[in-house]
Scaffold this motif. Structure first.
Motif, mmCIF file in Angstrom:
data_model
loop_
_atom_site.group_PDB
_atom_site.id
_atom_site.type_symbol
_atom_site.label_atom_id
_atom_site.label_comp_id
_atom_site.label_asym_id
_atom_site.label_seq_id
_atom_site.Cartn_x
_atom_site.Cartn_y
_atom_site.Cartn_z
ATOM 1 N N LEU A 29 0.890 -1.373 0.018
ATOM 2 C CA LEU A 29 -0.124 0.015 -0.192
ATOM 3 C C LEU A 29 0.778 1.213 -0.104
ATOM 4 O O LEU A 29 0.494 2.440 -0.698
ATOM 5 C CB LEU A 29 -0.940 0.135 1.332
ATOM 6 N N ARG A 30 1.930 1.264 0.758
ATOM 7 C CA ARG A 30 2.876 2.488 0.937
ATOM 8 C C ARG A 30 3.602 2.706 -0.516
ATOM 9 O O ARG A 30 3.816 3.806 -0.975
ATOM 10 C CB ARG A 30 3.948 2.301 2.009
ATOM 11 N N ARG A 31 3.997 1.404 -1.120
ATOM 12 C CA ARG A 31 4.445 1.671 -2.472
ATOM 13 C C ARG A 31 3.447 2.206 -3.334
ATOM 14 O O ARG A 31 3.860 3.272 -4.464
ATOM 15 C CB ARG A 31 5.234 0.475 -2.977
ATOM 16 N N ALA A 32 2.386 1.734 -3.327
ATOM 17 C CA ALA A 32 1.251 2.132 -4.318
ATOM 18 C C ALA A 32 0.929 3.684 -4.173
ATOM 19 O O ALA A 32 0.898 4.496 -5.134
ATOM 20 C CB ALA A 32 -0.018 1.423 -4.132
ATOM 21 N N PRO A 70 6.206 9.791 -6.892
ATOM 22 C CA PRO A 70 7.387 9.468 -6.741
ATOM 23 C C PRO A 70 8.706 10.072 -6.130
ATOM 24 O O PRO A 70 8.731 11.341 -6.788
ATOM 25 C CB PRO A 70 7.749 8.409 -7.749
ATOM 26 N N ALA A 71 9.483 9.671 -5.238
ATOM 27 C CA ALA A 71 10.650 10.409 -5.251
ATOM 28 C C ALA A 71 11.767 9.259 -5.318
ATOM 29 O O ALA A 71 12.230 8.846 -4.208
ATOM 30 C CB ALA A 71 10.855 10.994 -3.793
ATOM 31 N N LEU A 72 12.133 8.735 -6.420
ATOM 32 C CA LEU A 72 13.003 7.652 -6.542
ATOM 33 C C LEU A 72 14.364 7.836 -7.101
ATOM 34 O O LEU A 72 15.099 7.316 -7.637
ATOM 35 C CB LEU A 72 12.617 6.676 -7.608
ATOM 36 N N PHE A 73 14.961 8.984 -6.682
ATOM 37 C CA PHE A 73 16.130 9.544 -6.962
ATOM 38 C C PHE A 73 17.215 8.628 -6.701
ATOM 39 O O PHE A 73 18.243 8.459 -7.233
ATOM 40 C CB PHE A 73 16.525 11.138 -6.917
ATOM 41 N N HIS A 86 10.367 17.973 5.272
ATOM 42 C CA HIS A 86 10.609 17.749 3.667
ATOM 43 C C HIS A 86 11.117 16.547 3.550
ATOM 44 O O HIS A 86 11.104 15.712 2.489
ATOM 45 C CB HIS A 86 11.450 18.729 3.019
ATOM 46 N N LEU A 87 12.354 15.981 4.449
ATOM 47 C CA LEU A 87 12.518 14.630 4.224
ATOM 48 C C LEU A 87 11.724 13.479 4.310
ATOM 49 O O LEU A 87 11.553 12.638 3.528
ATOM 50 C CB LEU A 87 13.733 14.351 5.278
ATOM 51 N N MET A 88 10.917 13.596 5.313
ATOM 52 C CA MET A 88 9.674 12.705 5.652
ATOM 53 C C MET A 88 8.936 12.660 4.429
ATOM 54 O O MET A 88 8.386 11.431 4.024
ATOM 55 C CB MET A 88 8.862 13.160 7.006
ATOM 56 N N ARG A 89 8.702 13.844 3.779
ATOM 57 C CA ARG A 89 7.871 13.659 2.445
ATOM 58 C C ARG A 89 8.341 12.933 1.495
ATOM 59 O O ARG A 89 7.807 12.148 0.765
ATOM 60 C CB ARG A 89 7.388 15.088 1.894
ATOM 61 N N ARG A 110 8.065 9.192 1.975
ATOM 62 C CA ARG A 110 6.855 8.754 1.507
ATOM 63 C C ARG A 110 6.834 8.542 0.147
ATOM 64 O O ARG A 110 6.271 7.410 -0.505
ATOM 65 C CB ARG A 110 5.594 9.720 2.161
ATOM 66 N N GLY A 111 7.435 9.444 -0.732
ATOM 67 C CA GLY A 111 7.765 9.106 -2.191
ATOM 68 C C GLY A 111 8.535 7.999 -2.672
ATOM 69 O O GLY A 111 8.647 7.603 -3.684
#
Length: 276
Positions: A15-18, A24-27, A184-187, A190-191
């Motif tokens: 669910l978290r990945r969805a 997304p924040a997949l850098f 901002h890190l926590m955001r 989540r991404g």
């Protein structure tokens, strides 16, 4: 006998990945995928049947378009002996049975096939963990399970040996990212889909006063001269080969055909530390 409780709540992870996939924040995942590609070039071998195990298939869609891509489920949907390369990408730190994941990856490899596994290591988010622990301790008088335990590089390298890989190597490096604030890190977490899914986690939202204090502690303890805070993401890369008779083998004790003294061109007594 009752089974031990699972460390991670896998349905919650899905669910978290969805949720993360919507913004997304997949850098880091992208950067490490680039490094894996560079490592494959250095291996100097053509892989014709690659497979990727990951919760983020989009990362590999253009990098290995012909690869078999499967989810990091407890049972991997990989055919035994079907692949000459398996990449296990940023999923092993969420596995309830990491050795089992590696064993399945080895079985999916042909003899002399290559495994490359990437995951977050034990120093990841050390600043955030410290700030949250202090804030929660001050306000609530105790700690709750918030950040998943992540393995140290020595322990992670041992997993490869337990899973039966030959020539195992564990390597680590850090991505140091700066943020305006802890929020901002926590955001971004989540991404990344990297928020808390421990089975023993609190099922209610973190109190706002705990978050505010944690953000203040984080800033006071770690902020640079510009007021930005650092966040450490340690990435561990594991490599190993499916055993094959063609691979180099260590010599048996006592099988040497030349004396060390002869090779070094010296008197053997000088190599004895008990001799003056």
């Amino acid at each position: 006998m009752q089974d031990a409780p699972l460390l991670f709540d896998r349905p919650a992870l899905r669910l978290r990945r969805a949720r993360a996939a919507r913004d997304p924040a997949l850098f880091i995942q992208e950067a490490v995928a680039d490094e894996v590609q560079e490592e494959l070039i250095e291996v100097n071998r053509t892989f014709t049947a690659p497979a990727v195990v990951t919760g983020w298939p989009t990362v590999w869609a253009n990098r290995l378009p012909d690869a078999t891509v499967v989810a990091d489920d407890e049972t991997l949907a990989l055919e035994v002996g079907a692949h000459d390369l398996v990449i296990h990408h940023f999923a092993l730190h969420w596995a309830n049975d990491p050795v089992g994941q590696l064993v399945q990856a080895r079985r999916a490899l042909r003899p002399d096939g290559l495994l490359i596994a990437t995951l977050f290591g034990g120093q990841t988010l050390q600043e955030l963990r410290s700030a949250l622990a202090e804030a929660e301790s001050r306000i609530q008088g105790g700690l709750s399970p918030r950040v998943a335990p992540m393995g140290e590089i020595r322990d992670l390298g041992g997993l490869l040996q337990r899973a039966g890989f030959a020539m195992p190597v564990a390597d680590g490096g850090a991505f140091n990212v700066s943020y305006t604030s802890a929020l901002h890190l926590m955001r971004d977490l989540r991404g990344m889909g990297e928020t808390n899914v421990m089975t023993a986690r609190q099922r209610r939202a973190t109190r706002a006063d705990v978050l505010r204090l944690a953000a203040q502690i984080y800033h006071d303890s770690f902020a640079d001269s510009d007021g930005r805070i650092p966040a450490t993401f340690e990435v561990v890369t594991l490599t190993g080969w499916a055993p094959d008779d063609s691979q180099p083998k260590p010599l048996r004790p006592g099988s040497a055909t030349h004396r060390l003294a002869d090779v070094l061109g010296t008197d053997e007594s000088k190599l004895d530390p008990t001799q003056d």
